[in-house]
Design a protein around this motif. Structure first.
Motif, mmCIF file in Angstrom:
data_model
loop_
_atom_site.group_PDB
_atom_site.id
_atom_site.type_symbol
_atom_site.label_atom_id
_atom_site.label_comp_id
_atom_site.label_asym_id
_atom_site.label_seq_id
_atom_site.Cartn_x
_atom_site.Cartn_y
_atom_site.Cartn_z
ATOM 1 N N UNK A 263 19.395 22.395 -38.733
ATOM 2 C CA UNK A 263 19.339 23.404 -39.797
ATOM 3 C C UNK A 263 20.714 23.588 -40.419
ATOM 4 N N UNK A 264 21.734 23.645 -39.565
ATOM 5 C CA UNK A 264 23.104 23.843 -40.063
ATOM 6 C C UNK A 264 23.512 22.666 -40.960
ATOM 7 N N UNK A 265 23.190 21.449 -40.523
ATOM 8 C CA UNK A 265 23.543 20.287 -41.337
ATOM 9 C C UNK A 265 22.735 20.209 -42.621
ATOM 10 N N UNK A 266 21.499 20.703 -42.581
ATOM 11 C CA UNK A 266 20.639 20.646 -43.760
ATOM 12 C C UNK A 266 21.057 21.637 -44.815
ATOM 13 N N UNK A 267 21.409 22.848 -44.403
ATOM 14 C CA UNK A 267 21.872 23.864 -45.337
ATOM 15 C C UNK A 267 22.600 24.941 -44.548
ATOM 16 N N UNK A 268 23.910 24.825 -44.493
ATOM 17 C CA UNK A 268 24.689 25.699 -43.623
ATOM 18 C C UNK A 268 24.510 27.167 -43.998
ATOM 19 N N UNK A 269 24.501 27.450 -45.309
ATOM 20 C CA UNK A 269 24.398 28.843 -45.732
ATOM 21 C C UNK A 269 23.061 29.446 -45.327
ATOM 22 N N UNK A 270 21.991 28.663 -45.543
ATOM 23 C CA UNK A 270 20.671 29.170 -45.189
ATOM 24 C C UNK A 270 20.568 29.382 -43.684
ATOM 25 N N UNK A 271 21.140 28.467 -42.912
ATOM 26 C CA UNK A 271 21.096 28.600 -41.463
ATOM 27 C C UNK A 271 21.840 29.865 -41.033
ATOM 28 N N UNK A 272 22.985 30.079 -41.647
ATOM 29 C CA UNK A 272 23.796 31.250 -41.319
ATOM 30 C C UNK A 272 23.028 32.531 -41.631
ATOM 31 N N UNK B 309 26.038 42.733 -47.583
ATOM 32 C CA UNK B 309 27.029 43.335 -46.684
ATOM 33 C C UNK B 309 26.330 44.136 -45.592
ATOM 34 N N UNK B 310 25.169 44.722 -45.936
ATOM 35 C CA UNK B 310 24.407 45.461 -44.918
ATOM 36 C C UNK B 310 23.779 44.485 -43.925
ATOM 37 N N UNK B 311 23.324 43.345 -44.427
ATOM 38 C CA UNK B 311 22.672 42.352 -43.567
ATOM 39 C C UNK B 311 23.727 41.579 -42.770
ATOM 40 N N UNK B 312 24.239 42.210 -41.739
ATOM 41 C CA UNK B 312 25.159 41.532 -40.830
ATOM 42 C C UNK B 312 26.455 41.086 -41.470
ATOM 43 N N UNK B 313 26.926 41.848 -42.449
ATOM 44 C CA UNK B 313 28.192 41.536 -43.110
ATOM 45 C C UNK B 313 28.217 40.119 -43.643
ATOM 46 N N UNK B 314 27.110 39.716 -44.235
ATOM 47 C CA UNK B 314 27.045 38.355 -44.779
ATOM 48 C C UNK B 314 27.895 38.227 -46.030
ATOM 49 N N UNK B 315 28.378 39.365 -46.546
ATOM 50 C CA UNK B 315 29.241 39.324 -47.722
ATOM 51 C C UNK B 315 30.321 40.381 -47.553
ATOM 52 N N UNK B 316 31.483 40.102 -48.112
ATOM 53 C CA UNK B 316 32.499 41.148 -48.241
ATOM 54 C C UNK B 316 33.468 41.256 -47.076
ATOM 55 N N UNK B 317 34.438 42.139 -47.275
ATOM 56 C CA UNK B 317 35.495 42.338 -46.304
ATOM 57 C C UNK B 317 35.754 43.831 -46.162
ATOM 58 N N UNK B 318 36.418 44.217 -45.108
ATOM 59 C CA UNK B 318 36.768 45.630 -44.902
ATOM 60 C C UNK B 318 35.576 46.545 -45.105
ATOM 61 N N UNK B 336 23.095 37.893 -36.700
ATOM 62 C CA UNK B 336 22.299 37.834 -35.487
ATOM 63 C C UNK B 336 21.871 39.234 -35.037
ATOM 64 N N UNK B 337 22.847 40.160 -35.004
ATOM 65 C CA UNK B 337 22.549 41.529 -34.567
ATOM 66 C C UNK B 337 21.633 42.238 -35.556
ATOM 67 N N UNK B 338 21.860 41.989 -36.846
ATOM 68 C CA UNK B 338 21.008 42.623 -37.856
ATOM 69 C C UNK B 338 19.557 42.202 -37.657
ATOM 70 N N UNK B 339 19.360 40.911 -37.408
ATOM 71 C CA UNK B 339 17.991 40.421 -37.213
ATOM 72 C C UNK B 339 17.390 41.032 -35.949
ATOM 73 N N UNK B 340 18.209 41.092 -34.888
ATOM 74 C CA UNK B 340 17.707 41.668 -33.631
ATOM 75 C C UNK B 340 17.357 43.139 -33.815
ATOM 76 N N UNK B 341 18.057 43.812 -34.753
ATOM 77 C CA UNK B 341 17.755 45.212 -35.014
ATOM 78 C C UNK B 341 16.626 45.384 -36.027
#
Lengths: 387, 512
Positions: A263-272, B309-318, B336-341
């Motif tokens: 998944x990471x190799x296919x689309x890193x952003x989507x995997x993340x 930014x709410x979804x597990x800090x996927x965007x932004x800083x500080x 990961x934590x956001x999904x678990x929550x």
């Protein structure tokens, strides 16, 4: 019901390289007047290529993850030297040398993985640096001279054979027994997969195709085991290889971590964004590569019965070529263990066959380069034709 | 005395499944500033791409006359040759080249392949004077603010002997002073005989500089207003932009709304690269059980940045602020934590961020919750096939089987795969970012039905959309966002497109 030619067309990508390997083998079998398939040569072929296959397994994961490791040859040489120094200069046990070497391999992998995964320096640059660093460290550890010979138990790693419990006179019976068991197991697993597919209403390949496939698999395994049995039986290293191949097949196809690497190799952003910790995963891929490069280095050293200051030079090229010839995508996300193994054998058979034919090293390289180019061309061509 | 420089007649442009432009006509007179307004997706950008040759002649139907001659542009170079230059919203400058190098990129002052730097620099100085930018021609683009970069873009257009300048949202990322300067420049250029087409959402700017206004809606020309004949109010423009029939586009729904399940308090986010740029300021939002909450706003208003930014800090800083679920504070500091929550986020850009296109439907659905299909460490493949086939049937994903690669699916079906992925992760709070972007009307209806279904199961849904009718048709409650702030909140029963637009356009907080 589909015709066989249709089936062939659909599966040509999957089996394409296998077919190419067979064609290459048949060609060299004739060109070398039967030398290629002689039991002793087949055994040699396995021994010569074992470390390439071992490292290709690690390289496969790194390439699926979307990166590359240029340092594996140097790392293998360096780890081989570390083991040699421990055993020969410090007179420590083979077991200790083995453990320390694999740990050192893991450390090397962790070192490179850290820069790639967490500092986000492109792997191409990190491992290019690693190539220089570990080449230099190899020279430093060996002090510029060959270190050897090794204790006999260590040599057995790549020159020993499994014992024959049945004490066959002309044939190594244990080898044949293993071949039979393996054939039965593979056919059984295939049958089970078919049943599962049918249970979930998926299209199954026709039964005739299944029969042909099973016969072909059995014939290849039994033919191979027979050749091995008529020399000295299965080499130890082949058993190790087999275990590794099965393990990594499971990792890539059945385990969560494998799925995530694809998944990471296919689309890193989507995997993340799907909750995959991509940095950690990439780090582990490099640690794994380090360990396997270490193991490859041990096997290589055991085969030469000495660690040399130049060991491993250029090995990374064969390893990377094996993975790409085996159908892995340079942009990540695609590749199989079986493909990488077949790719390694394509390279190995060509090396071996061309050497027997007495083709000069310069032309061997030219031909190998052309084959790599052709293999990848074929892959891209077939992808464009039926996406 | 009408002297028409540009006339586009009956332009129709279709994308697979969507009619983006339907018989659109546009007349621009020489030496005027012609504003083009409409909601997101109304077809403004598409129309300009047709005009500038991004969509080449033959890929649309209709005629274009420029300076009285019929044109059939093959590409941008072709349209630039006759003097039509478009400046896109995302600036197309090369950051590590200088102003002078950028201005003459592709149009180099050269002889036999050797660049004449004297000519380049002296021409650049003249152009910079014209646009009122006091910078050395050797300054690197990366060292300049967006406002100045915009001026460089205009200078670049002038270097190409522009006769018709098209600006796509030129002030969207500028502050007030820079915007003011840019508008003044446009008026100056007009006096020098350069005609401009200005695409903008900021109606106050339009009423300041425009000579005439063409309104697009749903890919059709609604009307062209002459600003000199009548007095055009902002309300008048908004009415033209939004007036449309809403019935039967949304499935009916009965909301059963419970207690607050998710809440974000005092949420502040900074831009990941620009150190002092705040992208979300003092955000307080919540969502209740069974409720669909909309976040309305224009593109660039910071909605995606906020929810990511709410979804597990996927965007932004500080990032600062607190998140609560069922009144208890939760840790959502990683995805990961956001999904678990129990939080899920379906992205606005499904191809880049949502799907692994080279993999099949099955692998895409299970990737966010692989643990659910494993026995210990091994993936249970029969189980994976069963559960993913279930979703395929339930959400009506049109495909040969779950083994089909997602790259070959249509936009609507791809969106359903993304939704399936998040449904399989079994969230309590589902954030949907532009869930119907780029998909056809029928698939939209299906997506709305799924949203209703989820709400009735008691999930809390946050829906971001740039289409106001969608927000009004699907949501129970609406937040309005502008420039990184929540500028309004209303129940959808008391909301209207005009009201939301007003909040956005006036950009001031009105307390209900």
């Amino acid at each position: 019901m589909k015709t066989l030619s249709n089936l062939f067309k659909e599966n040509v990508r999957e089996y394409g390289m296998l077919i190419a390997l067979i064609v290459i083998m048949v060609y060299f079998q004739f060109a070398t007047d039967g030398t290629l398939m002689k039991p002793v040569n087949i055994t040699n072929l396995v021994l010569q290529n074992s470390y390439i296959i071992i490292m290709a397994l690690g390289m496969l994961l790194v390439i699926i993850a979307g990166w590359i490791d240029l340092s594996v040859g140097s790392v293998a040489g360096f780890i081989g030297a570390v083991a040699a120094v421990i055993m020969v200069r410090y007179h420590q046990s083979v077991g200790l040398a083995f453990v320390v070497s694999l740990l050192a391999g893991a450390l090397v992998g962790a070192f490179q993985g850290y820069w790639v995964a967490y500092v986000k320096i492109p792997a191409f640059i990190v491992t290019l640096a690693g190539m220089l660093i570990f080449k230099g460290l190899n020279l430093a550890v060996t002090k510029g001279e060959s270190v050897g010979p090794f204790p006999e138990t260590f040599q057995k790693l790549s020159s020993g054979f499994i014992p024959d419990y049945f004490h066959g006179e002309t044939l190594h019976i244990t080898t044949l027994v293993i071949g039979v068991l393996l054939s039965i197991l593979l056919v059984y697993l295939d049958l089970q997969a078919r049943n599962n597919q049918r249970k979930y209403n998926f299209e199954v390949t026709p039964f005739s195709f299944f029969i042909i496939k099973s016969i072909a698999i059995t014939a290849v395994i039994m033919g191979f085991c027979y050749l091995m049995a008529s020399y000295k039986g299965l080499p130890n290293i082949l058993v190790i290889l087999f275990i590794l191949i099965v393990f990594y097949t499971y990792v890539t196809e059945r385990m969560v971590i494998g799925r995530r690497i694809y998944a990471m190799g296919g689309n890193e952003k989507a995997a993340k964004l799907s909750g995959v910790n991509t940095a950690r995963l990439l780090f582990y891929s490099f640690v794994n590569m380090g360990i396997l490069a270490g193991l490859g280095g041990l096997v290589f050293a055991a085969r030469l019965n000495s660690a040399t200051p130049k060991a491993g030079a250029g090995m990374e090229l064969d390893v990377i070529a094996a993975v790409y010839i085996g159908g892995a995508s340079a942009s990540g996300g695609i590749g199989t263990v079986i493909g990488a193994v077949v790719g390694a054998f394509v390279i190995g058979v060509m090396n071996n066959g061309m050497s027997i034919l007495g083709i000069g090293v310069e032309w061997q390289q030219v031909i190998k380069g052309m084959v790599l180019l052709l293999a990848v061309f074929f892959d891209i061509y077939s992808k464009n034709k039926n996406p | 005395m009408s002297d028409v420089i540009l006339e586009m007649r009956n332009i129709t442009k279709t994308f697979p499944g969507v009619k983006a432009l339907d018989n659109v006509s546009l007349r621009v007179e020489r030496g005027e500033i012609h504003a083009l307004v409409g909601e997101n997706g109304a077809g403004k950008s598409t129309l300009m791409k047709v005009l500038s040759g991004v969509y080449p002649h033959g890929s649309y139907s209709g005629e274009i006359y420029f300076e009285g001659k019929e044109c059939s542009f093959k590409d941008i170079t072709h349209s630039e040759e006759v003097g039509i230059v478009i400046i896109h919203q995302e600036l197309a400058l090369i950051p590590f080249l200088s102003i002078a190098e950028n201005i003459f990129l592709g149009n180099e002052r050269q002889k036999n392949g050797v660049i004449s730097w004297f000519e380049t620099i002296s021409n650049t100085q003249e152009l910079l004077k014209k646009v009122g930018l006091h910078e050395s021609p050797n300054t690197l683009i990366t060292n300049m603010g967006v406002g100045k970069q915009q001026l460089v873009e205009i200078a670049k257009a002038l270097a190409k002997k522009v006769r018709l300048l098209i600006l796509d949202e030129p002030t969207a990322s500028l502050n007030d002073a820079d915007s003011e300067a840019l508008l003044k420049l446009l008026i100056q250029l007009k006096e020098q005989g350069i005609t401009s087409i200005l695409i903008s959402h900021k109606l106050n700017e339009i009423s300041k500089v425009a000579d005439s206004i063409t309104i697009l809606r749903d890919g059709a020309t609604i009307e062209t207003l002459d600003c000199h004949k009548d007095r055009i109010t902002e309300d008048r423009i908004i009415r033209g932009m939004v007036g449309r029939d809403l019935t039967h586009r949304f499935p009916p729904r009965e909301s059963k709304i419970g207690e607050v399940i998710f809440e974000v308090r005092d949420w502040n986010v900074y831009h990941p690269l620009h150190e002092n740029r705040k992208v979300s300021t003092d955000i307080n939002i919540n969502v209740r059980k069974g409720e669909v909450v909309g976040i309305a706003g224009l593109m660039g208003s910071g909605r995606t940045e906020l929810v990511m930014s709410i979804f597990g800090r996927a965007y932004g800083r500080n990032i600062s602020g607190k998140a609560f679920k069922h009144g208890k504070e939760i840790d959502i500091s990683s995805i990961d934590k956001a999904i678990k929550n129990g939080i899920a986020y379906a992205t606005e850009d499904r191809k880049a961020y949502g799907l692994i296109l080279i993999e099949d439907i099955k692998a895409n659905i299970t990737i966010a919750n692989l643990e659910a299909i494993t026995d210990g460490v091994m993936i249970n493949r029969p189980k994976e096939l069963t559960v993913t086939s279930d979703y395929r049937n339930k959400l009506n994903i049109k495909s040969s089987s779950v083994l089909q690669k997602t790259v070959n699916l249509s936009g609507g079906n791809q969106q359903k795969v993304v939704l399936s992925k998040w449904l399989f992760a079994n969230p309590e709070i589902l954030i949907l970012d532009e869930p119907t972007r780029g998909i056809d009307v029928g698939a939209k209806y299906e997506i709305y039905t799924i949203v209703n279904q989820l709400a009735s199961e008691g999930k809390g849904i946050i829906l971001i959309s740039s289409e106001l009718p969608e927000i009004l048709g699907v949501c129970d409650r609406i937040y309005v966002m502008s420039e990184g702030r929540i500028v309004g909140e209303m129940m959808s029963s008391e909301a209207s497109q005009e009201k939301i637009m007003k909040y956005i356009m006036t950009q001031q907080e009105v307390v209900e």
